[in-house]
Design an enzyme around this catalytic site. Structure first.
Site, PDB file in Angstrom:
ATOM      1  N   ASP A 117      -2.219   0.768   8.254  1.00  6.61           N
ATOM      2  CA  ASP A 117      -1.015   1.574   8.007  1.00  6.61           C
ATOM      3  C   ASP A 117       0.120   1.201   8.950  1.00  6.61           C
ATOM      4  O   ASP A 117       1.006   2.026   9.221  1.00  6.61           O
ATOM      5  CB  ASP A 117      -1.319   3.075   8.134  1.00  6.61           C
ATOM      6  CG  ASP A 117      -2.387   3.542   7.161  1.00  6.61           C
ATOM      7  OD1 ASP A 117      -2.444   3.003   6.048  1.00  6.61           O
ATOM      8  OD2 ASP A 117      -3.165   4.450   7.518  1.00  6.61           O
ATOM      9  N   HIS A 133       0.834   5.167   1.396  1.00 10.42           N
ATOM     10  CA  HIS A 133       0.124   6.012   2.366  1.00 10.42           C
ATOM     11  C   HIS A 133       0.751   7.406   2.362  1.00 10.42           C
ATOM     12  O   HIS A 133       1.985   7.538   2.348  1.00 10.42           O
ATOM     13  CB  HIS A 133       0.222   5.393   3.755  1.00 10.42           C
ATOM     14  CG  HIS A 133      -0.438   6.212   4.811  1.00 10.42           C
ATOM     15  ND1 HIS A 133      -1.810   6.297   4.935  1.00 10.42           N
ATOM     16  CD2 HIS A 133       0.076   7.019   5.776  1.00 10.42           C
ATOM     17  CE1 HIS A 133      -2.106   7.105   5.942  1.00 10.42           C
ATOM     18  NE2 HIS A 133      -0.989   7.549   6.464  1.00 10.42           N
ATOM     19  N   SER A 190       4.729   6.869   1.997  1.00 11.75           N
ATOM     20  CA  SER A 190       5.407   5.618   2.352  1.00 11.75           C
ATOM     21  C   SER A 190       4.761   4.441   1.642  1.00 11.75           C
ATOM     22  O   SER A 190       3.535   4.357   1.567  1.00 11.75           O
ATOM     23  CB  SER A 190       5.326   5.369   3.868  1.00 11.75           C
ATOM     24  OG  SER A 190       5.757   6.485   4.609  1.00 11.75           O
ATOM     25  N   ASN A 248       0.855  -1.189   0.000  1.00 10.83           N
ATOM     26  CA  ASN A 248       0.000   0.000   0.000  1.00 10.83           C
ATOM     27  C   ASN A 248       0.884   1.230   0.000  1.00 10.83           C
ATOM     28  O   ASN A 248       2.031   1.187   0.464  1.00 10.83           O
ATOM     29  CB  ASN A 248      -0.899   0.009   1.245  1.00 10.83           C
ATOM     30  CG  ASN A 248      -1.831   1.203   1.273  1.00 10.83           C
ATOM     31  OD1 ASN A 248      -2.487   1.511   0.282  1.00 10.83           O
ATOM     32  ND2 ASN A 248      -1.894   1.902   2.397  1.00 10.83           N
TER      33      ASN A 248
END
Length: 223
Positions: A147, A111, A138, A109
């Site tokens: 996260d 973020h 990030s 992912n």
């Protein structure tokens, strides 16, 4: 064989567009985006996928009475793409631990903050409210903690004195469009070893904050 990437998104698809240009259509990167899935039928990112000739589908979360039923069909849709790696690019649904474990650690992912700082939403406004000198983005491994997975790499973006959340967001997004393709190129080349507790690059254990970059003249430079 090229690495098979499936992208999950909910909105405009700007990171998908960057990945198509930098990864999917780049002969030097041994990876192909084999499918795009959204939870919103009108997500502009689906049109980007279709224009690039990439298979796309939608699993609309609003059609389901509960999260488990939604995720069952989401997983079935993704499995049809037979992906090696799931790439979250603006996918605005919190995934349950059961779903994450189904694919872990094959999920990345991006973020919009310098994790582990500022997980969650409204990161640009929160950074400005605190008077932070830097913001950023990030790429991290997805784990059940939102996260909270190991960070692969970050890109730092200076905060200007007259920044608004919108202006800062635009500059961070431009940096995201360089960072995400770079990380996926490492993965496609077999340089990354992803784990739920730590990540290795070229066999070296990465620090908790991953590798730090800055963006200068649209080029990532190590900090």
């Amino acid at each position: 064989m090229p690495r098979r990437l499936a992208v999950l998104l909910s909105g405009r698809g700007s990171n998908l567009e960057a990945l198509v240009e930098s990864v999917h259509e780049c002969p030097a990167v041994d990876a192909r985006i084999v499918g795009v899935c959204s939870n919103r039928p009108r997500a502009p990112g689906l049109e980007i996928a279709r224009a690039a000739g990439i298979a796309s589908t939608c699993v609309d979360h609003r059609a389901y009475a509960d999260r488990s039923a939604f995720e069952a069909d989401l997983g079935a849709a993704l499995d049809r793409f037979e992906p090696d790696l799931l790439v979250l690019a603006g996918f605005m649904r919190v995934l349950t631990p059961a779903f994450v474990r189904r694919y872990s650690p094959r999920m990345l992912n991006i973020h919009p903050s310098l994790l582990p700082d500022l997980p969650g939403l409204h990161t640009h406004a929160r950074a400005l409210e605190r008077g932070d000198p830097e913001a950023g983005a990030s790429v991290h491994v997805v784990t059940p903690e939102v996260d909270g997975g190991p960070v692969v790499a970050r890109v730092r973006v200076p905060v200007a004195a007259d920044d608004t959340p919108e202006r800062l967001e635009a500059r961070v997004r431009a940096a995201e469009h360089r960072l995400y393709p770079a990380v996926l190129a490492w993965e496609a080349a077999g340089r990354l070893q992803l784990g739920t507790e730590a990540v290795r690059l070229d066999e070296a254990l990465l620090p908790a904050t991953g590798i730090d970059f800055r963006l200068r003249d649209e080029v990532l430079e190590p900090c």
